[in-house]
Design an enzyme around this catalytic site. Sequence first.
Site, mmCIF file in Angstrom:
data_model
loop_
_atom_site.group_PDB
_atom_site.id
_atom_site.type_symbol
_atom_site.label_atom_id
_atom_site.label_comp_id
_atom_site.label_asym_id
_atom_site.label_seq_id
_atom_site.Cartn_x
_atom_site.Cartn_y
_atom_site.Cartn_z
ATOM 1 N N ASP A 52 0.829 -1.205 0.000
ATOM 2 C CA ASP A 52 0.000 0.000 0.000
ATOM 3 C C ASP A 52 0.863 1.254 0.000
ATOM 4 O O ASP A 52 1.534 1.560 0.992
ATOM 5 C CB ASP A 52 -0.901 0.000 1.247
ATOM 6 C CG ASP A 52 -2.042 -0.987 1.092
ATOM 7 O OD1 ASP A 52 -2.742 -0.915 0.066
ATOM 8 O OD2 ASP A 52 -2.232 -1.829 1.991
ATOM 9 N N MET B 150 1.049 5.212 -0.019
ATOM 10 C CA MET B 150 0.215 6.365 0.370
ATOM 11 C C MET B 150 1.055 7.631 0.400
ATOM 12 O O MET B 150 2.223 7.603 0.792
ATOM 13 C CB MET B 150 -0.377 6.121 1.755
ATOM 14 C CG MET B 150 -1.154 4.822 1.863
ATOM 15 S SD MET B 150 -1.959 4.680 3.452
ATOM 16 C CE MET B 150 -2.684 3.040 3.293
ATOM 17 N N MET C 180 -2.054 4.820 -3.667
ATOM 18 C CA MET C 180 -3.049 5.786 -3.169
ATOM 19 C C MET C 180 -2.358 7.129 -3.172
ATOM 20 O O MET C 180 -2.023 7.702 -2.124
ATOM 21 C CB MET C 180 -3.521 5.368 -1.765
ATOM 22 C CG MET C 180 -4.438 4.134 -1.825
ATOM 23 S SD MET C 180 -4.545 3.267 -0.261
ATOM 24 C CE MET C 180 -3.107 2.210 -0.440
ATOM 25 N N ASP D 209 -10.439 -4.846 -1.155
ATOM 26 C CA ASP D 209 -9.416 -4.313 -0.253
ATOM 27 C C ASP D 209 -10.059 -3.525 0.873
ATOM 28 O O ASP D 209 -10.659 -2.477 0.633
ATOM 29 C CB ASP D 209 -8.458 -3.425 -1.057
ATOM 30 C CG ASP D 209 -7.243 -2.988 -0.255
ATOM 31 O OD1 ASP D 209 -7.093 -3.432 0.897
ATOM 32 O OD2 ASP D 209 -6.453 -2.196 -0.806
HETATM 33 C C1 DX5 Z 1 -6.293 0.609 3.042
HETATM 34 C C2 DX5 Z 1 -5.333 -0.303 2.325
HETATM 35 C C3 DX5 Z 1 -5.584 -1.733 2.615
HETATM 36 C C4 DX5 Z 1 -5.410 -2.095 4.050
HETATM 37 C C5 DX5 Z 1 -6.157 -3.345 4.350
HETATM 38 O O1 DX5 Z 1 -6.054 1.913 2.678
HETATM 39 O O2 DX5 Z 1 -5.427 -0.122 0.930
HETATM 40 O O3 DX5 Z 1 -4.804 -2.580 1.787
HETATM 41 O O4 DX5 Z 1 -4.084 -2.244 4.425
HETATM 42 O O5 DX5 Z 1 -6.056 -3.579 5.726
HETATM 43 P P1 DX5 Z 1 -7.187 -4.343 6.529
HETATM 44 O O6 DX5 Z 1 -7.277 -5.703 5.945
HETATM 45 O O7 DX5 Z 1 -6.662 -4.328 7.920
HETATM 46 O O8 DX5 Z 1 -8.459 -3.567 6.366
HETATM 47 ZN ZN ZN Z 2 -4.507 -1.669 -0.516
#
Ligand code: DX5
Ligand code: ZN
Length: 231
Positions: free
Chosen positions: A39, A41, A72, A176
């Site tokens: 992920d 960010m 993201m 996700d």
């Molecule tokens: C959220 C991420 C997800 C997150 C999922 O912004 O894109 O990939 O890490 O984590 P869980 O499974 O804990 O919701």
């Molecule tokens: Zn993700």
Amino acid sequence: MPLDRTIKIAPSILSADFANFGQEIRAIEAQGADWVHVDVMDGHFVPNLTFGPQAVKAFRPHVRTVMDVHLMIAPVDPYIDAYAEAGADVLTAHVEAGPHIHRTLQAIRGAGMKAGVALNPGTPAEAVAHLLDLADLVCVMTVNPGFGGQKFIDLTGKVRRLREMIGDRPVHVEIDGGVDPTTAPLVAEAGADVLVAGSAVFRGGSVEAPEVYGSNIRTIRDAAEAARAAA
Ligand code: DX5
Ligand code: ZN
């Protein structure tokens, strides 16, 4: 060639030990992870900051399966080559991240990666209607992106609609956010094949006790496969 629509579990290393990514990645793969979800960010598109291309490049040698990189970030296009260079197999951009997602998906494929397009919970399935021939994966966010450990938002109607729109195109449907043994069956039954799970995989385990990751992965997979079989 038909797409592999079997259930794939993609642990998100956002829930791993941030001081120990190499061992964490090797542990989840040894314990049955099908893909590794990363992920990215930017503190702008989402209110959190994680991994730049150099970090992702450092993960690469530890990943033997598929490195699934979820951007993201906004803008996306200036960073596509850097994440290709870092070794992403799948690179996913958000449809909300800019005005030219069509160009972004073409550039991702052009850089030699599989192209994914992600939808925030508030964005309808129709937002990708004209992108399905340019994408290899559609990611349906079932939390508002930014953090692990949030509560699952039930968007099974949207998942079902997307599967219908995709038809027999070779496109994965990924879920996700908030995936665990109780929510995985809902989305698997609706037609998802890639299930990202962060907290539900890493909960209770560690590189010293990796078998917990294995049993968490198995529990999610079994629940999803049972729902598929019953559908
Ligand atoms: C959220 C991420 C997800 C997150 C999922 O912004 O894109 O990939 O890490 O984590 P869980 O499974 O804990 O919701
Ligand atoms: Zn993700």
